[in-house]
Write a protein that holds these residues in place. Sequence first.
Motif, PDB file in Angstrom:
ATOM      1  N   ASP A 156      -1.733  -8.677   7.445  1.00  0.00           N
ATOM      2  CA  ASP A 156      -2.160  -9.098   8.781  1.00  0.00           C
ATOM      3  C   ASP A 156      -2.311  -7.946   9.768  1.00  0.00           C
ATOM      4  O   ASP A 156      -1.857  -8.026  10.897  1.00  0.00           O
ATOM      5  N   GLY A 157      -2.969  -6.885   9.386  1.00  0.00           N
ATOM      6  CA  GLY A 157      -3.168  -5.759  10.295  1.00  0.00           C
ATOM      7  C   GLY A 157      -4.448  -5.915  11.089  1.00  0.00           C
ATOM      8  O   GLY A 157      -5.479  -6.280  10.550  1.00  0.00           O
ATOM      9  N   ILE A 194      -4.106  -0.566  12.666  1.00  0.00           N
ATOM     10  CA  ILE A 194      -4.466   0.222  11.483  1.00  0.00           C
ATOM     11  C   ILE A 194      -4.904   1.621  11.908  1.00  0.00           C
ATOM     12  O   ILE A 194      -4.453   2.619  11.349  1.00  0.00           O
ATOM     13  N   ARG A 195      -5.745   1.716  12.913  1.00  0.00           N
ATOM     14  CA  ARG A 195      -6.207   3.030  13.387  1.00  0.00           C
ATOM     15  C   ARG A 195      -5.056   3.854  13.951  1.00  0.00           C
ATOM     16  O   ARG A 195      -4.994   5.061  13.746  1.00  0.00           O
ATOM     17  N   GLN A 196      -4.139   3.221  14.656  1.00  0.00           N
ATOM     18  CA  GLN A 196      -2.988   3.944  15.200  1.00  0.00           C
ATOM     19  C   GLN A 196      -2.120   4.478  14.063  1.00  0.00           C
ATOM     20  O   GLN A 196      -1.672   5.624  14.108  1.00  0.00           O
ATOM     21  N   ALA A 197      -1.888   3.673  13.036  1.00  0.00           N
ATOM     22  CA  ALA A 197      -1.086   4.112  11.894  1.00  0.00           C
ATOM     23  C   ALA A 197      -1.764   5.270  11.156  1.00  0.00           C
ATOM     24  O   ALA A 197      -1.106   6.241  10.773  1.00  0.00           O
ATOM     25  N   LEU A 198      -3.076   5.179  10.966  1.00  0.00           N
ATOM     26  CA  LEU A 198      -3.810   6.273  10.321  1.00  0.00           C
ATOM     27  C   LEU A 198      -3.737   7.547  11.156  1.00  0.00           C
ATOM     28  O   LEU A 198      -3.537   8.641  10.629  1.00  0.00           O
ATOM     29  N   SER A 199      -3.885   7.409  12.456  1.00  0.00           N
ATOM     30  CA  SER A 199      -3.830   8.557  13.352  1.00  0.00           C
ATOM     31  C   SER A 199      -2.465   9.241  13.274  1.00  0.00           C
ATOM     32  O   SER A 199      -2.378  10.468  13.195  1.00  0.00           O
ATOM     33  N   ASN A 230     -11.789   0.619   2.762  1.00  0.00           N
ATOM     34  CA  ASN A 230     -11.248  -0.368   3.698  1.00  0.00           C
ATOM     35  C   ASN A 230     -11.326  -1.746   3.039  1.00  0.00           C
ATOM     36  O   ASN A 230     -12.364  -2.392   3.074  1.00  0.00           O
ATOM     37  N   ASN A 231     -10.225  -2.164   2.429  1.00  0.00           N
ATOM     38  CA  ASN A 231     -10.147  -3.470   1.765  1.00  0.00           C
ATOM     39  C   ASN A 231      -9.261  -4.391   2.588  1.00  0.00           C
ATOM     40  O   ASN A 231      -8.093  -4.066   2.821  1.00  0.00           O
ATOM     41  N   GLN A 232      -9.815  -5.513   3.038  1.00  0.00           N
ATOM     42  CA  GLN A 232      -9.034  -6.440   3.854  1.00  0.00           C
ATOM     43  C   GLN A 232      -9.286  -7.874   3.430  1.00  0.00           C
ATOM     44  O   GLN A 232     -10.422  -8.314   3.353  1.00  0.00           O
ATOM     45  N   HIS A 282      -5.686  -2.536   2.718  1.00  0.00           N
ATOM     46  CA  HIS A 282      -5.446  -1.199   2.170  1.00  0.00           C
ATOM     47  C   HIS A 282      -6.576  -0.312   2.690  1.00  0.00           C
ATOM     48  O   HIS A 282      -7.749  -0.606   2.469  1.00  0.00           O
ATOM     49  N   VAL A 283      -6.213   0.741   3.398  1.00  0.00           N
ATOM     50  CA  VAL A 283      -7.192   1.640   4.001  1.00  0.00           C
ATOM     51  C   VAL A 283      -6.858   3.065   3.576  1.00  0.00           C
ATOM     52  O   VAL A 283      -5.705   3.488   3.646  1.00  0.00           O
ATOM     53  N   THR A 284      -7.879   3.805   3.130  1.00  0.00           N
ATOM     54  CA  THR A 284      -7.719   5.204   2.743  1.00  0.00           C
ATOM     55  C   THR A 284      -8.649   6.055   3.613  1.00  0.00           C
ATOM     56  O   THR A 284      -9.766   5.647   3.903  1.00  0.00           O
ATOM     57  N   ALA A 285      -8.160   7.226   3.998  1.00  0.00           N
ATOM     58  CA  ALA A 285      -8.951   8.118   4.849  1.00  0.00           C
ATOM     59  C   ALA A 285      -8.841   9.552   4.362  1.00  0.00           C
ATOM     60  O   ALA A 285      -7.789   9.968   3.849  1.00  0.00           O
ATOM     61  N   GLU A 286      -9.916  10.309   4.533  1.00  0.00           N
ATOM     62  CA  GLU A 286      -9.919  11.749   4.280  1.00  0.00           C
ATOM     63  C   GLU A 286      -9.537  12.462   5.571  1.00  0.00           C
ATOM     64  O   GLU A 286      -9.889  12.000   6.660  1.00  0.00           O
ATOM     65  N   LEU A 287      -8.864  13.601   5.428  1.00  0.00           N
ATOM     66  CA  LEU A 287      -8.391  14.337   6.591  1.00  0.00           C
ATOM     67  C   LEU A 287      -9.220  15.580   6.840  1.00  0.00           C
ATOM     68  O   LEU A 287      -9.688  16.238   5.905  1.00  0.00           O
TER      69      LEU A 287
END
Length: 88
Positions: free
Chosen positions: A47-48, A53-58, A74-76, A81-86
């Motif tokens: 339930d994000g 989600i953006r705050q947690a990734l940041s 970005n699977n919802q 489940h969200v994956t990001a490159e840095l």
Amino acid sequence: MKTKSLIALATLASVLSFGASAASLVSNQQAETLQPLNQTISISGHDGDQTNIRQALSQKADAQGAGHYRIIENNQDDTYHVTAELYK
């Protein structure tokens, strides 16, 4: 009364300092001009909403020394489940 004012001031200062150092979400086009860190981060949960989600990734990106991140997965459904490159 002084205590409430001090708490409010401390809260405002922490919000402003988070915003000043927070890694930012970038588009694919913007990422082309940035230096990749060759690292990814992921978050998962239930339930994000997009803001959380953006705050947690940041925050995770900041902890890895990144200034920017780009979402690559970005699977919802009931869960996410969200994956990001840095990037620097």
